[in-house]
Design a protein around this motif. Structure first.
Motif, short mmCIF file in Angstrom:
data_model
loop_
_atom_site.label_atom_id
_atom_site.label_comp_id
_atom_site.label_asym_id
_atom_site.label_seq_id
_atom_site.Cartn_x
_atom_site.Cartn_y
_atom_site.Cartn_z
N ARG A 194 3.47 -4.71 1.80
CA ARG A 194 3.58 -3.26 1.70
C ARG A 194 4.81 -2.83 0.90
N ASP A 195 5.96 -3.44 1.22
CA ASP A 195 7.22 -2.97 0.68
C ASP A 195 7.53 -3.54 -0.70
N ARG A 196 7.19 -4.79 -0.95
CA ARG A 196 7.52 -5.43 -2.23
C ARG A 196 6.34 -5.47 -3.18
N ALA A 197 5.19 -5.88 -2.68
CA ALA A 197 4.01 -5.95 -3.56
C ALA A 197 3.36 -4.59 -3.74
N GLY A 198 3.61 -3.67 -2.81
CA GLY A 198 3.15 -2.29 -2.96
C GLY A 198 1.66 -2.08 -2.80
N ILE A 199 1.00 -2.92 -1.98
CA ILE A 199 -0.44 -2.71 -1.81
C ILE A 199 -0.69 -1.61 -0.77
N ASP A 200 -1.92 -1.15 -0.71
CA ASP A 200 -2.23 0.06 0.04
C ASP A 200 -2.31 -0.15 1.54
N SER A 201 -2.90 -1.24 1.98
CA SER A 201 -3.02 -1.48 3.42
C SER A 201 -3.22 -2.97 3.67
#
Length: 341
Positions: A194-201
């Motif tokens: 979530r925080d580094r790769a920035g995926i949605d869920s």
């Protein structure tokens, strides 16, 4: 070209001692020492610095037909590695060159250059050529771009999303304008996604009572692309929620690699017909003609900070079996590497 006298060298290596039955154990491996004869004209000697451990290696421990030959008992295992040329009688490879090869699980190896390539350590650290800029990253890129034909606006589900391939899939899909749902089994991995790769869920598949129900909540408009690293219940859940004409890129099925009996799932494979799903397995080495396109695309994503990566590093060749076994226990975040020297 080297001016020193070329002599035989002692080299430690990890050999396959026995074939695993179920989960591999340390008793399946043996550390030994061999003598490598002096290099001949046209050859060079490499001292390994890094080696990769990957789930596909489990299949090579079985004595059966596959897309790569099985490892042989009493022989050194093989795998991706980065090393430095320490002696050379080959004008194309000089002392000090850093090279990518496939003779991991050992300290030294010699070559005439076939299947070996120099790396550019200015773009990224040398070991990245075993991960984001290596076959790991290319596997993710090929699966999405060539097999699944991912498009902006697609909803992409990737299993084992915090692993070496899955983490690259997740980020490449995001960079291509997709909604990305991943699965992982530890809170630290979920936080990274979530925080580094920035995926949605992200689904914590170990704590979810019903994987399919949870996936349905996150993919309320269905899934267009499933990148499968796990198989089993993950594949079954994805089939439940695939949209008509969805695409599945089958990369790996780690949930079955150590199985001693055939798995029950997926029990809903008939949905491939009803939903007109295209499901294709692939092997990255079939797509080496795309290597330059992959390097151009992913290098640009690295420079623009759209792709980041993590490494789980194990120190010492003698501990390579532990690193490999850890792949099946969920120990690694990102690429699992062994630092040899």
């Amino acid at each position: 070209m080297s001016t020193q006298t070329h002599q035989a060298v002692k080299s430690k290596q990890i050999e396959l001692a026995s074939r695993p039955d179920g989960m591999p154990t340390k008793s399946n491996f043996e550390l030994s020492e061999v003598t490598i004869s002096p290099i001949a004209d046209g050859e060079f000697l490499v001292r390994n610095q890094w080696m990769s451990v990957d789930p596909y290696m489990r299949g090579r421990m079985k004595d059966g037909d596959s897309y790569v030959p099985p490892f042989q008992i009493g022989k050194a295992l093989e795998g991706g590695c980065i090393g430095v040329v320490v002696e050379s009688k080959n004008e194309k490879f000089v002392e000090g060159d850093q090279v990518l090869g496939n003779l991991g699980w050992r300290e030294f190896w010699k070559s005439d250059g076939q299947g070996v390539q120099k790396i550019d350590a200015e773009l990224a650290p040398a070991q990245a050529y075993l991960g984001a800029l290596g076959m790991t990253g290319m596997t993710a890129w090929v699966g999405l771009k060539r097999i699944a034909n991912v498009q902006p606006g697609d909803t992409v589900f990737v299993s084992a999303a915090s692993g070496a391939v899955g983490s690259m899939v997740a980020q490449i899909a995001k960079a291509n304008g997709c909604k990305v749902i991943g699965s992982a089994g530890k809170q630290s991995k979920i936080d990274w996604l979530r925080d580094r790769a920035g995926i949605d869920s992200v689904i914590n598949y170990k704590e979810t009572p019903n994987l399919s129900d949870e996936l349905g909540k996150m993919a309320s408009e269905g899934i267009d692309v499933y990148f499968d690293n796990v198989g089993g219940k993950h594949l079954e859940a994805a089939l439940d929620h695939m949209n008509d004409f969805g695409r599945i890129a089958s990369c790996g099925m780690i949930s079955t690699y150590n199985a001693t009996e055939p798995p029950a799932a997926p029990r809903n494979l008939f949905k491939v017909i009803a939903k007109r799903i295209r499901m294709q397995g692939f092997i990255v080495r079939d797509h080496m003609d795309d290597y330059e396109d992959f390097m151009r695309d992913v290098s640009a994503l690295i420079r623009s900070d759209q792709v980041v990566w993590e490494e789980t590093v194990t120190e010492g060749l003698e501990n390579a079996p532990d690193a490999f076994i850890g792949l099946f226990e969920g120990d690694n975040l990102g690429k699992s590497l062994v630092r040899i020297a």
